[in-house]
Design a protein around this motif. Structure first.
Motif, short mmCIF file in Angstrom:
data_model
loop_
_atom_site.label_atom_id
_atom_site.label_comp_id
_atom_site.label_asym_id
_atom_site.label_seq_id
_atom_site.Cartn_x
_atom_site.Cartn_y
_atom_site.Cartn_z
N TRP A 1 -7.59 -3.28 -14.80
CA TRP A 1 -6.82 -3.60 -13.67
C TRP A 1 -7.01 -2.67 -12.60
N GLU A 2 -7.65 -1.50 -12.65
CA GLU A 2 -7.92 -0.90 -11.41
C GLU A 2 -9.53 -0.55 -10.96
N THR A 3 -9.57 -0.50 -9.50
CA THR A 3 -10.74 -0.88 -9.02
C THR A 3 -10.65 -0.23 -7.62
N THR A 4 -11.73 -0.30 -6.65
CA THR A 4 -11.64 0.22 -5.31
C THR A 4 -12.00 -0.81 -4.51
N VAL A 5 -11.70 -0.56 -3.22
CA VAL A 5 -12.16 -1.53 -2.07
C VAL A 5 -13.91 -1.37 -2.06
N ARG B 1 -7.62 2.98 -3.65
CA ARG B 1 -7.59 2.37 -4.91
C ARG B 1 -6.98 0.99 -4.96
N VAL B 2 -7.34 0.00 -5.78
CA VAL B 2 -6.88 -1.41 -5.82
C VAL B 2 -6.40 -1.84 -7.27
N PHE B 3 -5.12 -1.82 -7.32
CA PHE B 3 -4.48 -2.44 -8.62
C PHE B 3 -4.04 -3.92 -8.56
N LEU B 4 -4.57 -4.43 -9.66
CA LEU B 4 -4.56 -5.92 -9.81
C LEU B 4 -3.47 -6.48 -10.63
N CYS B 5 -3.00 -7.54 -10.40
CA CYS B 5 -1.76 -7.99 -11.12
C CYS B 5 -2.18 -8.68 -12.39
N VAL C 1 0.94 -0.99 -0.03
CA VAL C 1 0.01 0.06 0.05
C VAL C 1 0.79 1.25 -0.18
N PHE C 2 0.83 2.03 -1.25
CA PHE C 2 1.73 3.05 -1.38
C PHE C 2 0.73 4.31 -1.40
N GLY C 3 0.62 5.24 -0.31
CA GLY C 3 -0.47 6.23 -0.26
C GLY C 3 -1.68 5.84 -0.58
N ASP C 4 -2.61 6.05 -1.03
CA ASP C 4 -3.92 5.48 -1.23
C ASP C 4 -3.87 4.46 -2.26
N ALA C 5 -3.05 3.86 -2.62
CA ALA C 5 -3.19 2.74 -3.62
C ALA C 5 -2.64 1.43 -3.32
N SER C 6 -3.38 0.32 -3.24
CA SER C 6 -2.95 -1.00 -3.01
C SER C 6 -2.60 -1.89 -4.14
N PHE C 7 -1.45 -2.36 -4.01
CA PHE C 7 -1.14 -3.54 -5.10
C PHE C 7 -1.08 -4.89 -4.35
N VAL C 8 -2.36 -5.43 -4.88
CA VAL C 8 -2.74 -6.77 -4.26
C VAL C 8 -2.42 -7.98 -4.61
#
Length: 310
Positions: free
Chosen positions: A239-243, A222-226, A176-183
């Motif tokens: 590949w981008e969505t939200t919680v 923000r949720v960023f998908l692999c 999680v960088f700032g408001d962005a999560s890389f899951v």
């Protein structure tokens, strides 16, 4: 408060901080590799230009055994054009669907290579599968940093928090960088669902708990998908969505789905899935930090294909 709660609290605090200070919101570029359905991210702080690269791709043709750098060179070009300084090259886990380009990128751009500490479990498990021998170190020493739950890292003024999210594999981490999560490989677009949990060391119940942990972050995260595979009825890769969108709309794990329901669904679904087409070369390379197996006497590296072992 447990260590797990502390890590989640830290991630939540930094997400909320972005609402009042937009300079803490990272700049993100995604690079989609359609051959492996993988997204590589370059995340950076606009002020300092410090950057991290997450889940890079080495081109690999299984029929010929040839590798290439076209996908990685897109990253090199972007970093150069944007005048970025790469501090981290991050793997969310040891991928089974593509080879990592981390060593190539590290040589070209610098930065430290990091992965979750539980990579040692994956190395031990697959070291046996591939009969890697005693020369193959199973201590994570192929990486510069082994991350634990709650670890932090910085890109300029932007803070990053590391969350351990096992289930797909024991070593999966979210960043999680700032408001962005890389899951990584935990969750996909809401219309596609979630990752499989049937690889060695995988656990569907653990995956459910990891996902629910991620979905306890603020709804505007923000949720960023692999990966993305275009769910039926959708024409474009995404590949981008939200919680919040995951909580309300994920077809596998939205709010109201119980752990028992998820495990039953995931177990049945996984039993019908074939192995990823690049799992055998990918795992052998990725547990080595993206390096090919050591060349043999003729100077050639070889990928082993264990017969009837998986």
């Amino acid at each position: 408060m447990t260590e797990t709660d502390q890590a989640l609290h830290a991630a939540t605090a930094q997400i909320k901080a972005v609402r009042s200070d937009k300079s803490l919101r990272p700049t993100i570029a995604g690079f989609f590799d359609e051959a492996t359905n993988t997204v590589t991210y370059v995340v950076h702080d606009a002020a300092s230009r410090e950057a991290a690269i997450i889940d890079s791709v080495l081109d690999y043709d299984a029929a010929s055994g040839r590798t290439g750098h076209a996908s990685a060179d897109r990253i090199v070009e972007y970093v150069g054009d944007s005048a970025l300084s790469v501090k981290w090259i991050i793997e969310t886990h040891a991928h089974a669907d593509h080879l990592s380009a981390a060593p190539y990128l590290q040589e070209r751009l610098g930065g430290k290579l990091g992965i979750g500490r539980e990579i040692t479990r994956v190395q031990d498990e697959f070291g046996k599968v591939f009969n890697a021998g005693t020369d193959f170190q199973r201590d994570g020493s192929q990486f510069d940093r082994l991350f634990d739950d709650g670890d932090t890292l910085e890109l300029g003024a932007i803070r990053g928090t590391v969350l351990h999210v096992p289930g797909h594999t024991p070593a999966d981490m979210a960043f999680v960088f700032g408001d962005a999560s890389f899951v990584g490989d935990t969750i996909f677009m809401p219309d596609y669902g979630t990752a499989r949990a049937d690889f060695p060391g995988g656990d569907a119940a653990q995956l459910f708990r990891s996902i629910r942990r991620l979905l306890s972050l603020p709804g505007d995260t923000r949720v960023f998908l692999c990966h993305d595979y275009k769910a039926p009825g959708r024409d474009e890769f995404a590949w981008e969505t939200t919680v919040e969108l995951q909580r309300t709309g994920n077809v596998h794990v939205r709010d109201g789905v119980t752990e028992e329901e998820f495990v039953a669904m995931r177990t049945d679904r996984d039993s019908k899935l074939g192995m990823p087409k690049l799992i055998l070369p990918s795992i052998q390379v990725n547990i080595r930090g993206g390096h090919l197996p050591e060349p043999e006497g003729n100077g050639v590296s070889y990928i082993k294909i264990p017969v009837n072992a998986l």
